[in-house]
Design an enzyme around this catalytic site. Sequence first.
Site, short mmCIF file in Angstrom:
data_model
loop_
_atom_site.label_atom_id
_atom_site.label_comp_id
_atom_site.label_asym_id
_atom_site.label_seq_id
_atom_site.Cartn_x
_atom_site.Cartn_y
_atom_site.Cartn_z
CB THR A 189 -17.74 -57.99 56.57
OG1 THR A 189 -18.38 -58.93 56.02
CG2 THR A 189 -16.36 -57.74 56.12
N GLY A 210 -23.30 -51.98 52.28
CA GLY A 210 -23.79 -51.25 51.30
C GLY A 210 -24.59 -50.18 52.08
CD GLU A 236 -24.03 -63.47 51.45
OE1 GLU A 236 -24.45 -64.70 52.20
OE2 GLU A 236 -24.41 -62.53 51.88
#
Lengths: 539, 539
Positions: free
Chosen positions: B152, B191, B434
């Site tokens: 992303t 993350g 997602e």
Amino acid sequence: MPSKTVNPDLVTERQKATFNVEEFTTWWNDGEEKKEERRALEKEFLEDPELEDDMPVSYLSHKELYEHGIKKATLVAKKLRELQDQGRTSVDNYTAILGGSIGSAIIKEGNPMGVHFVMFLPTIMGQGTSEQQFEWLSKAWSCNIIGTYAQTELGHGTFIRGLETRADYDPKTEEFVLNTPTLSGYKWWPGGLGLTANYAVVIAQLYSKGQHHGIQPFIVQLRDEDTHMPLPGIDIGDIGTKLGMKSVNNGYLGFKNVRVPRKNMLMKNAQVLPDGTFVKSPSSVLTYGTMVFVRVVIIRDAAYRLAKAATIATRYSAVRRQSPIDPSEPEPQVIDHITQRLKLFPEICKAIIYKVAGDYIWNMYNHVTGDLEKGNLDRLPELHSLACVLKALSSSDTTNGIEVCRMSCGGHGYMDQSAFPTIYGLATAACTYEGENTVLYLQTSRYLLKAWSQALKGEPLVPSVAYLGDVAGKRITDFYFDGSLTDIVRAMEFVAANKIKVAYDHVEQRKAEGMSHEHAANYTGIELTQASAVGFFVL
Amino acid sequence: MPSKTVNPDLVTERQKATFNVEEFTTWWNDGEEKKEERRALEKEFLEDPELEDDMPVSYLSHKELYEHGIKKATLVAKKLRELQDQGRTSVDNYTAILGGSIGSAIIKEGNPMGVHFVMFLPTIMGQGTSEQQFEWLSKAWSCNIIGTYAQTELGHGTFIRGLETRADYDPKTEEFVLNTPTLSGYKWWPGGLGLTANYAVVIAQLYSKGQHHGIQPFIVQLRDEDTHMPLPGIDIGDIGTKLGMKSVNNGYLGFKNVRVPRKNMLMKNAQVLPDGTFVKSPSSVLTYGTMVFVRVVIIRDAAYRLAKAATIATRYSAVRRQSPIDPSEPEPQVIDHITQRLKLFPEICKAIIYKVAGDYIWNMYNHVTGDLEKGNLDRLPELHSLACVLKALSSSDTTNGIEVCRMSCGGHGYMDQSAFPTIYGLATAACTYEGENTVLYLQTSRYLLKAWSQALKGEPLVPSVAYLGDVAGKRITDFYFDGSLTDIVRAMEFVAANKIKVAYDHVEQRKAEGMSHEHAANYTGIELTQASAVGFFVL
């Protein structure tokens, strides 16, 4: 320094507005004068470099958040006093500056001195005698003492009569003796109590001459005015971290044989004489009025918070480009996806609807208060029921709406910098405080059942529920519908009346089967809350 | 040390259970063996004094939260390796231990090394050649390198083809040159990227010999393995604080002429030969499977989170006493107020429903994967559509349900110690990641429109939408309804089919008026999302 360039997509969208934005702003701010006042206050507070944050508060620890909050709170209090002394603001703006539209922009996670100004001072003004006001108000106004309002207990919120804190009058010393008999009787939640306040208005069960006289308000010193250490018999501290309002410094408080002089009971209404004789309050109508007023403020704040969230989400939707509608085209502004509009537009509408609803009930409140002063209590139950249900509807609708707006911004809404998490934290609290929403729906439903039984008997009805008289005993097919707006409203009246009817019939049915009214109403809780949410057609 | 005494009201309520609690637990845990495995893992992790928190994490600053998270993450990783080496756990439990039911109890605001285990390692396993697996897996498994998954970008989430990060192949040095051409092309969200990872799988647009070859995965070193300083050309950091998952350490990442060897492109599928020749992937079905798998995990986690919230709220409702039903009676457990049951019981049911739905689609996934290996792709679109809509429904329903549970606990639910704010923070994120929920509803609606057109033509339908064949072209009055459960399902099928029909007709109507299919579908977005939410009747 944030950039001063406006995103070109935003400029274009703004130019496309089909209404006069300034005209709308004036209306939203209740007129030219108030708009200018708000702008002046915003300039005063939001452009003050002393009140700027060094870093976003979401990065701070609980301890740092409190230190940040109290530092800014003292600056705000100082500024507020200066402006007041210069005649540049009035008490009317206090809720806005301390916690509302401007306050939540200055101290984003809540002002730990808010309760001092918004509840401690007004309670003394409203419930203290002239002598008590003279003794306490100047100290409180100059912030030589900082107070809070201690009512809710760990085990007692909704059911105020269940409070456990006791104040036993001792005529020998002319003092009240305060005690917290159990853990569940600890005061819990008062803003600023944890570390800030050194005084509190404490709500306790009064006992005198072996008699119980209900709950009464007492001014109690909690901490030494010089050392700020808790006084003997006072067990006090911070209740801990929360979903929102993170710097409000909510506290707990327990008493063990804490003595306060007789004159510390606020005695404008009920009194305890030196020998312990209890003199009843002539009427409880005044405190009723305050409760309604607070709920009106909540409705206005709810509209404001949703408007803020909808504004952020709409701007994002104009600026963000994502996912071509047709694979052969470039990525459009996300607001061009119809599903995005489905998220935003209803929330913009709701913000405006609740603003209108807030204005309506504010006017009604002022009328009814005028009537009250002339001794006319007729419209008080109507006002109270309407304030209950509008407080519940506005807080829950806008809370859900804020989340719709947040999620319409995708991952970016999940970041604290979007401001949504803070707005949500403030907004959702209003579903619980000042009357938990379900409890309020049930209160309003009682009024509606009574109105329905009046409608069935053909008795006259107050304006808010007059429609029940039009439709009671009729069938929807008795009317000719041509699809006009009036007809849509009429159809909704039928829906509402029918929900009230169903709730009424189920209560009656259960009573006929032998239940008490109270238990019948409990078993009909689902129908009653649903009836309540749609039962008023006044706006 | 928390008290070991169980509240007597809870004991009484538990004794009243009309079902075998252990039997239910076994079912909820997918059988005796898995139940015991879960209990053993919980004991192993939750009773390890080294993994206990010194203080509740809600008191920590952003910096402290990260330090807390990374400290515990290293302990968890160490323990995980030991357990695996001793044969006491398997990869099957990784998601549970790192982020799911157990993980969220160990590191409450999210494991900053979660993506390393759950995405970095599996991506190399799934998309790397044997040589690449040999080179990277042992280093990654031993945590000599820590990776993340960078897809992303700040300006690109849903529309993956719009990613801007480029990888240009340079045949002279046999290297790829990575660049972030604009601010909106910065990687955003991975993350562990902010401060933890020193490697990443980076998804970038591949260019070779002047040709564009779509997005491909590259292993890129981000930081020095010894000093942990960013390598030249790498701009990297923490994106900032968030509503939830506060210690996951999400980061941003920009490239300026960063060179990686040719062998760093994961080449199990597509390849770039030394001279720059691009060799296409034989099929994209495998990555499709992974996407479905991740959504199945989300459905299971959603059920689990709602169950957790409903459990907390139900226990509270048994223990809390408030507001007499009849003024002459003592305060009852709040669960005796019918309106409280209206809040709790539907949420308990939903948790169970989504557990069943998760099991159903998990079995379907295993069947379809088996078929795939035999070259049979027939049920893949059905599985994909079902996974999309169930991911969207389960995440949004459970998110709302968690808030209902929280607010059913009044003010106490607003405190962080209730655990609701953390559960909500984790749960609501799943509405966005997602596959954003609205985007997923729209994907499923495409499948349903196709199924509807097949039903109209009388063509055979796959099991999940077979009901459309039964009701297409019929009127609800063609059936005789006797109020049985089967009839209720049939009535719901009519509702669902009619919503699909409305969406279908509106798209067709707009096309007949001259719109392209894509624009017609955009304008029908509201009908399509509504059809999607009710369009599957398989469970």
